[in-house]
Design a protein around this motif. Sequence first.
Motif, PDB file in Angstrom:
ATOM      1  N   LEU A  52       0.730  -1.129   0.055  1.00  0.00           N
ATOM      2  CA  LEU A  52      -0.113  -0.167  -0.107  1.00  0.00           C
ATOM      3  C   LEU A  52       1.006   1.005  -0.011  1.00  0.00           C
ATOM      4  CD1 LEU A  52      -2.524  -0.824   2.474  1.00  0.00           C
ATOM      5  CD2 LEU A  52      -3.126  -0.814   0.313  1.00  0.00           C
ATOM      6  N   GLN A  53       2.050   0.709   0.408  1.00  0.00           N
ATOM      7  CA  GLN A  53       2.873   2.273   0.813  1.00  0.00           C
ATOM      8  C   GLN A  53       3.545   2.434  -0.300  1.00  0.00           C
ATOM      9  OE1 GLN A  53       5.130   1.675   4.385  1.00  0.00           O
ATOM     10  NE2 GLN A  53       2.912   2.136   5.318  1.00  0.00           N
ATOM     11  N   SER A  54       4.122   1.466  -1.208  1.00  0.00           N
ATOM     12  CA  SER A  54       4.885   1.457  -2.417  1.00  0.00           C
ATOM     13  C   SER A  54       3.797   2.518  -3.378  1.00  0.00           C
ATOM     14  CB  SER A  54       4.743   0.408  -2.902  1.00  0.00           C
ATOM     15  OG  SER A  54       4.043  -0.587  -3.182  1.00  0.00           O
ATOM     16  N   SER A  55       4.465   2.860  -5.013  1.00  0.00           N
ATOM     17  CA  SER A  55       4.169   2.874  -5.958  1.00  0.00           C
ATOM     18  C   SER A  55       3.174   2.519  -6.615  1.00  0.00           C
ATOM     19  CB  SER A  55       5.223   4.198  -6.769  1.00  0.00           C
ATOM     20  OG  SER A  55       6.413   2.316  -7.218  1.00  0.00           O
ATOM     21  N   LEU A  56       3.214   0.697  -6.079  1.00  0.00           N
ATOM     22  CA  LEU A  56       2.232  -0.135  -6.883  1.00  0.00           C
ATOM     23  C   LEU A  56       1.063   0.026  -6.870  1.00  0.00           C
ATOM     24  CD1 LEU A  56       4.746  -3.313  -6.344  1.00  0.00           C
ATOM     25  CD2 LEU A  56       4.511  -2.015  -8.188  1.00  0.00           C
ATOM     26  N   GLN A  57       0.273  -0.326  -7.813  1.00  0.00           N
ATOM     27  CA  GLN A  57      -1.191  -0.377  -7.601  1.00  0.00           C
ATOM     28  C   GLN A  57      -1.870  -1.936  -7.177  1.00  0.00           C
ATOM     29  OE1 GLN A  57      -3.365   2.412  -7.785  1.00  0.00           O
ATOM     30  NE2 GLN A  57      -1.566   3.826  -8.264  1.00  0.00           N
ATOM     31  N   PRO A  58      -2.236  -1.619  -5.032  1.00  0.00           N
ATOM     32  CA  PRO A  58      -2.738  -3.642  -5.292  1.00  0.00           C
ATOM     33  C   PRO A  58      -4.055  -3.211  -5.749  1.00  0.00           C
ATOM     34  CG  PRO A  58      -2.238  -1.736  -3.747  1.00  0.00           C
ATOM     35  CD  PRO A  58      -2.364  -0.502  -4.484  1.00  0.00           C
ATOM     36  N   GLY A  59      -4.453  -4.590  -6.531  1.00  0.00           N
ATOM     37  CA  GLY A  59      -5.437  -4.887  -6.554  1.00  0.00           C
ATOM     38  C   GLY A  59      -6.576  -5.576  -6.151  1.00  0.00           C
ATOM     39  N   VAL A  60      -7.589  -6.281  -6.692  1.00  0.00           N
ATOM     40  CA  VAL A  60      -8.801  -7.457  -5.979  1.00  0.00           C
ATOM     41  C   VAL A  60      -8.056  -7.820  -5.823  1.00  0.00           C
ATOM     42  CG1 VAL A  60     -10.770  -7.993  -6.305  1.00  0.00           C
ATOM     43  CG2 VAL A  60     -10.684  -6.074  -7.133  1.00  0.00           C
ATOM     44  N   ILE A  61      -7.255  -8.381  -5.774  1.00  0.00           N
ATOM     45  CA  ILE A  61      -6.397  -9.522  -5.192  1.00  0.00           C
ATOM     46  C   ILE A  61      -5.784  -9.799  -4.404  1.00  0.00           C
ATOM     47  CG2 ILE A  61      -4.988 -11.909  -5.734  1.00  0.00           C
ATOM     48  CD1 ILE A  61      -5.582 -11.774  -9.078  1.00  0.00           C
ATOM     49  N   SER A  62      -5.184  -8.301  -4.316  1.00  0.00           N
ATOM     50  CA  SER A  62      -4.272  -8.380  -3.247  1.00  0.00           C
ATOM     51  C   SER A  62      -5.037  -7.777  -1.999  1.00  0.00           C
ATOM     52  CB  SER A  62      -3.510  -6.695  -2.810  1.00  0.00           C
ATOM     53  OG  SER A  62      -3.188  -7.131  -4.124  1.00  0.00           O
ATOM     54  N   TYR A  63      -6.260  -7.115  -1.740  1.00  0.00           N
ATOM     55  CA  TYR A  63      -7.584  -6.822  -0.895  1.00  0.00           C
ATOM     56  C   TYR A  63      -8.402  -8.273  -0.755  1.00  0.00           C
ATOM     57  CZ  TYR A  63      -6.719  -2.185  -1.260  1.00  0.00           C
ATOM     58  OH  TYR A  63      -6.594  -0.350  -0.845  1.00  0.00           O
ATOM     59  N   ASN A  64      -8.190  -9.225  -1.653  1.00  0.00           N
ATOM     60  CA  ASN A  64      -9.091 -10.443  -1.091  1.00  0.00           C
ATOM     61  C   ASN A  64      -7.684 -11.344  -0.388  1.00  0.00           C
ATOM     62  OD1 ASN A  64     -10.374 -10.028  -2.659  1.00  0.00           O
ATOM     63  ND2 ASN A  64     -10.030 -11.342  -4.671  1.00  0.00           N
ATOM     64  N   SER A  65      -6.810 -10.772  -0.565  1.00  0.00           N
ATOM     65  CA  SER A  65      -6.115 -12.019   0.061  1.00  0.00           C
ATOM     66  C   SER A  65      -5.883 -10.815   1.581  1.00  0.00           C
ATOM     67  CB  SER A  65      -3.959 -11.682  -0.011  1.00  0.00           C
ATOM     68  OG  SER A  65      -3.985 -12.581  -1.372  1.00  0.00           O
ATOM     69  N   ALA A  66      -5.871  -9.497   2.180  1.00  0.00           N
ATOM     70  CA  ALA A  66      -5.713  -8.715   3.428  1.00  0.00           C
ATOM     71  C   ALA A  66      -6.933  -9.284   4.024  1.00  0.00           C
ATOM     72  CB  ALA A  66      -5.339  -7.374   3.025  1.00  0.00           C
ATOM     73  N   ILE A  67      -7.852  -9.034   3.410  1.00  0.00           N
ATOM     74  CA  ILE A  67      -9.168  -9.724   4.142  1.00  0.00           C
ATOM     75  C   ILE A  67      -9.521 -11.650   4.717  1.00  0.00           C
ATOM     76  CG2 ILE A  67     -11.697  -9.625   3.526  1.00  0.00           C
ATOM     77  CD1 ILE A  67     -11.437  -7.007   1.970  1.00  0.00           C
ATOM     78  N   SER A  68      -8.426 -12.089   3.283  1.00  0.00           N
ATOM     79  CA  SER A  68      -8.766 -13.566   3.974  1.00  0.00           C
ATOM     80  C   SER A  68      -8.009 -13.214   5.163  1.00  0.00           C
ATOM     81  CB  SER A  68      -8.281 -14.685   2.903  1.00  0.00           C
ATOM     82  OG  SER A  68      -8.981 -14.223   2.361  1.00  0.00           O
ATOM     83  N   ILE A  69      -6.408 -13.101   5.282  1.00  0.00           N
ATOM     84  CA  ILE A  69      -5.896 -12.775   7.210  1.00  0.00           C
ATOM     85  C   ILE A  69      -6.373 -11.863   7.794  1.00  0.00           C
ATOM     86  CG2 ILE A  69      -3.688 -11.347   7.525  1.00  0.00           C
ATOM     87  CD1 ILE A  69      -2.444 -11.284   4.998  1.00  0.00           C
ATOM     88  N   CYS A  70      -7.590 -11.555   7.657  1.00  0.00           N
ATOM     89  CA  CYS A  70      -8.103 -10.874   8.425  1.00  0.00           C
ATOM     90  C   CYS A  70      -9.148 -11.868   9.668  1.00  0.00           C
ATOM     91  CB  CYS A  70      -9.238  -9.278   7.968  1.00  0.00           C
ATOM     92  SG  CYS A  70      -8.611  -8.264   7.612  1.00  0.00           S
ATOM     93  N   GLU A  71      -9.904 -12.712   7.947  1.00  0.00           N
ATOM     94  CA  GLU A  71     -10.227 -13.633   9.249  1.00  0.00           C
ATOM     95  C   GLU A  71      -9.709 -15.096   9.054  1.00  0.00           C
ATOM     96  OE1 GLU A  71     -13.317 -17.205   6.371  1.00  0.00           O
ATOM     97  OE2 GLU A  71     -12.266 -15.968   5.798  1.00  0.00           O
ATOM     98  N   ARG A  72      -8.664 -15.536   8.652  1.00  0.00           N
ATOM     99  CA  ARG A  72      -7.772 -16.794   9.550  1.00  0.00           C
ATOM    100  C   ARG A  72      -6.925 -15.802  10.213  1.00  0.00           C
ATOM    101  NH1 ARG A  72      -3.283 -18.909   6.078  1.00  0.00           N
ATOM    102  NH2 ARG A  72      -3.993 -20.196   7.307  1.00  0.00           N
ATOM    103  N   SER A  73      -6.667 -14.667  10.670  1.00  0.00           N
ATOM    104  CA  SER A  73      -6.303 -13.929  12.366  1.00  0.00           C
ATOM    105  C   SER A  73      -7.014 -13.400  12.998  1.00  0.00           C
ATOM    106  CB  SER A  73      -5.525 -13.395  11.446  1.00  0.00           C
ATOM    107  OG  SER A  73      -6.156 -11.772  11.244  1.00  0.00           O
ATOM    108  N   GLN A  74      -8.406 -13.839  12.793  1.00  0.00           N
ATOM    109  CA  GLN A  74      -9.880 -13.557  13.529  1.00  0.00           C
ATOM    110  C   GLN A  74      -9.544 -12.120  14.335  1.00  0.00           C
ATOM    111  OE1 GLN A  74      -9.642 -16.270  17.181  1.00  0.00           O
ATOM    112  NE2 GLN A  74      -9.867 -17.824  15.942  1.00  0.00           N
ATOM    113  N   LYS A  75      -9.105 -10.944  12.542  1.00  0.00           N
ATOM    114  CA  LYS A  75      -9.671 -10.052  13.464  1.00  0.00           C
ATOM    115  C   LYS A  75     -10.439  -8.927  12.140  1.00  0.00           C
ATOM    116  CE  LYS A  75      -4.585  -8.921  14.367  1.00  0.00           C
ATOM    117  NZ  LYS A  75      -2.892  -8.337  14.276  1.00  0.00           N
ATOM    118  N   TRP A  76     -11.271  -9.651  12.056  1.00  0.00           N
ATOM    119  CA  TRP A  76     -12.820  -9.069  11.498  1.00  0.00           C
ATOM    120  C   TRP A  76     -13.643  -8.087  11.791  1.00  0.00           C
ATOM    121  CZ3 TRP A  76     -17.547  -7.166  13.260  1.00  0.00           C
ATOM    122  CH2 TRP A  76     -17.309  -7.140  14.593  1.00  0.00           C
ATOM    123  N   SER A  77     -13.043  -7.510  12.680  1.00  0.00           N
ATOM    124  CA  SER A  77     -13.426  -5.478  12.725  1.00  0.00           C
ATOM    125  C   SER A  77     -11.962  -4.924  11.402  1.00  0.00           C
ATOM    126  CB  SER A  77     -12.705  -5.076  14.291  1.00  0.00           C
ATOM    127  OG  SER A  77     -12.104  -5.663  14.358  1.00  0.00           O
TER     128      SER A  77
END
Length: 151
Positions: A52-77
């Motif tokens: 996110l802090q880089s000059s790259l543009q995260p895509g939907v797949i990047s966000y899907n991965s991040a949301i899955s991390i929230c699910e697996r690490s129990q950080k749903w909020s």
Amino acid sequence: RRVAVWAHALALLAEMPSRRLRPDTVSHNTCIDVCSAAGQFEAAQSTFSNLLQSSLQPGVISYNSAISICERSQKWSEVFGLLSKMRLASLTPSVVTINAAAGACGLGHSWESALRLLDGMPQFSLVPDLVTFNTAISACEKGLQWQWTLS
């Protein structure tokens, strides 16, 4: 063995610039997924933050991965913050995005949020699939709201 894989993936990502290679979104996504699969959620979240802090543009797949991390690490909020960032980046969630977000909400016993995500799918022209409905049913069950599964 898994520990070696995620640490090696991060080392390779860090080494790329010294070899005159520019890490791209795919490089970051791969490291995020490898860390997450190894249960290294902090490392995965850190890699996503770096993306996110880089000059790259995260895509939907990047966000899907991040949301899955929230699910697996129990950080749903944290899911709704990620969905907001997607909107700000003009990215449209996919069915996978909604399924992962609803799954995280279900694990957090926030069945109402999971159902709201399901109800909001038409605004993105998304059609719920079997996983979507199973995730919503599971969220209701975890929230002891079985009557919603019958309606």
